[in-house]
Write an enzyme that holds these catalytic residues in place. Structure first.
Site, PDB file in Angstrom:
ATOM      1  N   ARG A 119     -72.565 -44.784  29.249  1.00 40.34           N
ATOM      2  CA  ARG A 119     -71.721 -45.776  29.898  1.00 40.34           C
ATOM      3  C   ARG A 119     -71.918 -45.719  31.415  1.00 40.34           C
ATOM      4  O   ARG A 119     -72.107 -44.636  31.967  1.00 40.34           O
ATOM      5  CB  ARG A 119     -70.269 -45.435  29.556  1.00 40.34           C
ATOM      6  CG  ARG A 119     -69.218 -46.400  30.048  1.00 40.34           C
ATOM      7  CD  ARG A 119     -69.242 -47.674  29.298  1.00 40.34           C
ATOM      8  NE  ARG A 119     -68.030 -48.469  29.485  1.00 40.34           N
ATOM      9  CZ  ARG A 119     -67.967 -49.770  29.203  1.00 40.34           C
ATOM     10  NH1 ARG A 119     -69.024 -50.410  28.747  1.00 40.34           N
ATOM     11  NH2 ARG A 119     -66.851 -50.434  29.360  1.00 40.34           N
ATOM     12  N   THR A 394     -73.222 -58.308  25.367  1.00 40.59           N
ATOM     13  CA  THR A 394     -73.539 -56.983  24.888  1.00 40.59           C
ATOM     14  C   THR A 394     -74.466 -57.184  23.706  1.00 40.59           C
ATOM     15  O   THR A 394     -74.586 -58.295  23.204  1.00 40.59           O
ATOM     16  CB  THR A 394     -72.203 -56.315  24.481  1.00 40.59           C
ATOM     17  OG1 THR A 394     -71.388 -56.313  25.632  1.00 40.59           O
ATOM     18  CG2 THR A 394     -72.361 -54.932  23.937  1.00 40.59           C
ATOM     19  N   THR A 412     -74.848 -52.787  26.829  1.00 36.10           N
ATOM     20  CA  THR A 412     -74.207 -53.946  27.464  1.00 36.10           C
ATOM     21  C   THR A 412     -74.467 -54.067  28.952  1.00 36.10           C
ATOM     22  O   THR A 412     -74.668 -53.066  29.642  1.00 36.10           O
ATOM     23  CB  THR A 412     -72.675 -53.873  27.228  1.00 36.10           C
ATOM     24  OG1 THR A 412     -72.075 -55.066  27.728  1.00 36.10           O
ATOM     25  CG2 THR A 412     -72.043 -52.683  27.902  1.00 36.10           C
ATOM     26  N   ASN A 414     -72.047 -56.109  30.133  1.00 32.05           N
ATOM     27  CA  ASN A 414     -70.690 -56.655  30.078  1.00 32.05           C
ATOM     28  C   ASN A 414     -70.753 -58.164  29.886  1.00 32.05           C
ATOM     29  O   ASN A 414     -70.987 -58.634  28.793  1.00 32.05           O
ATOM     30  CB  ASN A 414     -69.836 -56.260  31.276  1.00 32.05           C
ATOM     31  CG  ASN A 414     -68.371 -56.605  31.023  1.00 32.05           C
ATOM     32  OD1 ASN A 414     -67.975 -56.733  29.867  1.00 32.05           O
ATOM     33  ND2 ASN A 414     -67.585 -56.771  32.054  1.00 32.05           N
ATOM     34  N   GLU A 433     -69.883 -54.222  34.793  1.00 30.15           N
ATOM     35  CA  GLU A 433     -69.019 -53.401  33.939  1.00 30.15           C
ATOM     36  C   GLU A 433     -67.730 -52.972  34.635  1.00 30.15           C
ATOM     37  O   GLU A 433     -66.773 -52.581  33.967  1.00 30.15           O
ATOM     38  CB  GLU A 433     -69.790 -52.157  33.486  1.00 30.15           C
ATOM     39  CG  GLU A 433     -69.545 -51.746  32.066  1.00 30.15           C
ATOM     40  CD  GLU A 433     -70.234 -52.671  31.085  1.00 30.15           C
ATOM     41  OE1 GLU A 433     -69.537 -53.255  30.240  1.00 30.15           O
ATOM     42  OE2 GLU A 433     -71.466 -52.820  31.165  1.00 30.15           O
ATOM     43  N   ASP A 436     -64.410 -53.884  33.268  1.00 28.31           N
ATOM     44  CA  ASP A 436     -63.789 -53.220  32.111  1.00 28.31           C
ATOM     45  C   ASP A 436     -62.718 -52.218  32.523  1.00 28.31           C
ATOM     46  O   ASP A 436     -61.950 -51.740  31.687  1.00 28.31           O
ATOM     47  CB  ASP A 436     -64.850 -52.523  31.245  1.00 28.31           C
ATOM     48  CG  ASP A 436     -65.470 -53.480  30.228  1.00 28.31           C
ATOM     49  OD1 ASP A 436     -64.934 -54.579  30.039  1.00 28.31           O
ATOM     50  OD2 ASP A 436     -66.489 -53.108  29.625  1.00 28.31           O
ATOM     51  N   SER A 466     -64.864 -51.335  24.472  1.00 28.11           N
ATOM     52  CA  SER A 466     -64.505 -51.650  23.085  1.00 28.11           C
ATOM     53  C   SER A 466     -65.673 -51.437  22.135  1.00 28.11           C
ATOM     54  O   SER A 466     -65.552 -51.686  20.930  1.00 28.11           O
ATOM     55  CB  SER A 466     -64.059 -53.109  22.972  1.00 28.11           C
ATOM     56  OG  SER A 466     -62.962 -53.347  23.802  1.00 28.11           O
ATOM     57  N   GLY A 486     -69.220 -58.409  21.724  1.00 26.04           N
ATOM     58  CA  GLY A 486     -68.093 -59.339  21.625  1.00 26.04           C
ATOM     59  C   GLY A 486     -66.865 -58.915  22.405  1.00 26.04           C
ATOM     60  O   GLY A 486     -65.765 -59.395  22.125  1.00 26.04           O
TER      61      GLY A 486
HETATM   62  O1  DON Z   1     -67.754 -52.253  26.838  1.00 28.18           O
HETATM   63  C1  DON Z   1     -67.118 -53.248  26.538  1.00 28.18           C
HETATM   64  O2  DON Z   1     -66.156 -53.230  25.796  1.00 28.18           O
HETATM   65  C2  DON Z   1     -67.569 -54.595  27.069  1.00 28.18           C
HETATM   66  N1  DON Z   1     -68.252 -54.429  28.312  1.00 28.18           N
HETATM   67  C3  DON Z   1     -68.414 -55.274  26.047  1.00 28.18           C
HETATM   68  C4  DON Z   1     -68.815 -56.664  26.450  1.00 28.18           C
HETATM   69  C5  DON Z   1     -69.327 -57.475  25.344  1.00 28.18           C
HETATM   70  O3  DON Z   1     -69.357 -57.073  24.217  1.00 28.18           O
HETATM   71  C6  DON Z   1     -69.734 -58.851  25.674  1.00 28.18           C
HETATM   72  N2  DON Z   1     -70.365 -59.467  24.548  1.00 28.18           N
HETATM   73  N3  DON Z   1     -70.248 -60.512  24.087  1.00 28.18           N
END
Ligand code: DON
Length: 583
Positions: A119, A394, A412, A414, A433, A436, A466, A486
């Protein structure tokens, strides 16, 4: 307006918690409530890909092809994962990346498991209020677009660590296919061309030039080449992680930060470390469920949801029939309330994982469920009484090799194309990111998620995610590899994928293609994809107090399922260009 109501809710939550006293009766009485199977939605037929020994499912056919070739050359699932990750950085600019981060979960053929956290981290110069104005309000777009939105990328260090621990082929051999792909270029799919065309204004705002930026629209089938990215990938191929975090690539990234007012420094890059973590383990209807620990919220939330739902008889209730939707939605609402309060980077504060995964706690949370009525989110807060606790983009890929090693990896930038900033001279997109994190307690982020102190910004801290890579086994044998992008919907999409297979007996392709539902506590609405609910079921749910929100398709769910005879069955989400292949 919207922000305000969330804030007030967050502030007033403690007062209106509905958690029952300890020792309340178990939910089994509710669990057998009469079902409404006649309102079940039809599950569309879908044919999965089936292979004998090995399989890759990813969001781009070129990445899948490269992964399968690495497996056929004698590479293992981990070699293939590295090759697929770098190939996606070329073929899938919307989400594939070297400028982002992710989580890789694995289970070896010998039963060994591991969770690699690559991450992004907040740069050293980041501060808790860096996205707020003088009045303490969130400045629109600051955490989502442009240079200041980027966290320190983790992907290259993650791939290097994964390969060092588990890879078999030489590093150079697994990175090389992506170098070649970037130099040679590849044809844009219709979706990719449309995606790039939709971003031209943003690309132009943040980049004087880039491979993605152009005056005339991109056409499907047109070849796009990435010479700068090919040179960056070449440095990574030749120097490993140092080819990204030091030397020319680091120089270019820091120069880009200076040009655009970003805060990532050479020291941030030099200090970045991926982390090996212990996967979370849960159970659901005879399956062992392996998934990702914090700083993902996804694993904790998924296991909470499965614990809450296990007493309910989903199958006889009918697929997406009102009673089944009721159980699912009420569980989701409660779990996302917990997420907003308790989850964050475990290296920066105590995250009560064991307490949140306590079966008695989760079953107790469901005792506030009303048999035929939605519980308004305003009456649901994070659970209390946890023992000992104070206080669009992502991408996902699954790989199974011929030995039975399995990798489930979500990675991702993001948002779509991340911060929209391409590092000049290095040709790769940087993540956004930082969004988040919870920029301000109670103010929703890009995905409408709210949070508080546990997910506040601090230097070096990882923002809550997530992403929910998961691997299921049955009787100690590999059974299912699953994950999706997602944003906030990741958790509920993975949940539905598991339930579709385990409870409703759908094949892998049906399980990923089936229309989905989503509830995340706030906003208090049930998102409904076209075809997910029969009109009569919608009426029943509205009558129960649910606010239904028609929403365009979300997620790109990927599944590899091991059939009883050992064959591999692949499901690749038809919402994207995803595909499954193997041998
Ligand atoms: O880490 C996360 O939860 C988000 N950055 C994920 C973003 C994501 O899945 C966008 N996709 N459609």
């Amino acid at each position: 307006m919207k922000h305000f109501s969330y804030l007030l809710l967050a502030a007033g939550l403690a007062a209106c918690t509905t958690a029952p006293p300890a020792g309340s009766p178990a939910v089994s009485a509710t669990a057998t409530a009469p079902a409404s199977p006649s309102l079940a939605a039809p599950v569309p037929a879908a044919t999965p890909v089936v292979t004998q020994k090995a399989m890759v499912v990813s969001a781009h056919p070129e990445a899948t092809r490269i992964g399968v070739e690495v497996l056929q050359r004698g590479g293992n699932a981990y070699d293939a994962a590295v090759a697929v990750q770098f190939a996606l950085a070329v073929a899938l600019p919307v989400a594939g990346n070297i400028g982002g981060g992710g989580f890789a979960l694995y289970r070896g053929a010998d039963g060994q498991t591991g969770a690699l956290d690559f991450r992004e981290t907040a740069p050293a110069a980041a501060t808790r209020d860096m996205y707020l104005d003088a009045a303490g309000n969130v400045v629109p777009n600051l955490s989502t677009r442009g240079h200041r939105a980027a966290g320190v990328p983790g992907t290259v260090a993650g791939m290097w660590a994964l390969h060092r621990r588990l890879g078999k082929l030489p590093w150079k051999e697994v990175v090389e296919p992506a170098v070649q792909l970037a130099a040679r270029g590849l044809a844009l799919t219709a979706k990719e061309a449309a995606g790039l065309n939709g971003q031209q204004k943003d690309f132009a705002q943040f980049n004087p030039t880039s491979a993605y930026l152009r005056n005339t629209p991109w056409q499907a089938g047109e070849t796009i080449k990435y010479p700068e990215l090919a040179r960056t990938l070449g440095r990574i191929r030749d120097q490993g992680a140092a080819g990204f975090y030091a030397g020319e690539t680091a120089d270019l990234l820091v120069a880009e930060m200076k040009r655009g007012g970003g805060i990532i420094t050479k020291a941030d890059l030099a200090a970045y470390q991926p982390r090996w973590r212990t996967p979370l383990q849960g159970r659901y209807r005879g399956y062992a469920v392996l998934t990702f620990p914090p700083p993902s919220s996804g694993g904790v939330a998924l296991l909470q949801l499965l614990q809450m739902l296990e007493p309910y008889n989903l199958r006889p209730a009918g697929w997406h029939a009102p009673q089944a939707v009721h159980w699912l939605t009420e569980a989701e609402r409660r779990v996302y309330a917990d997420r907003a309060t308790y989850l964050g980077d475990p290296d920066f504060g105590r995250v009560p994982v064991a307490q949140l995964l306590d079966t008695a706690y989760n079953r107790r949370r469901m005792t506030t469920l009303q048999p035929r009525r939605a519980t308004p989110s305003a009456q649901v807060a994070a659970g209390t009484g946890l023992p000992g606790y104070e206080s669009d983009q992502t991408t996902h890929y699954n790989i199974v090799d011929a030995q039975g090693n399995a990798v489930s990896c979500t990675t991702t930038l993001n948002g779509a194309y991340g911060s929209k900033v391409v590092v000049a001279g290095a040709g790769f997109l940087l993540n956004n990111e930082m969004d988040d994190f919870s920029s301000k307690a109670g103010t929703p982020n890009l995905y409408g998620l709210v949070g508080g102190a546990a997910n506040a910004i601090a230097p070096g801290k990882r923002m809550l995610s997530s992403m929910t890579p998961a691997i299921l086994t049955k009787n100690n044998k590999l059974a299912l590899v699953i994950g999706t992008p997602g944003g906030s919907t990741i958790i509920t999409s993975v949940l539905q994928g598991i339930i579709n297979v385990v409870d409703y007996g759908q094949n892998a392709q049906q399980a990923v293609a089936a229309p989905r539902l989503h509830h995340q506590w706030l906003p208090d609405q049930l998102d409904v994809e076209a075809g997910a609910l029969l009109p009569a079921a919608q009426d029943t749910l509205r009558a129960r107090g649910y606010q239904l929100n028609a929403r365009s398709p979300w997620g790109r769910l990927e599944i590899i399922r091991v059939l009883p005879d050992g064959l591999l069955e692949g499901g690749a989400d038809p919402r994207g260009d995803d595909n499954a292949a193997g041998y």
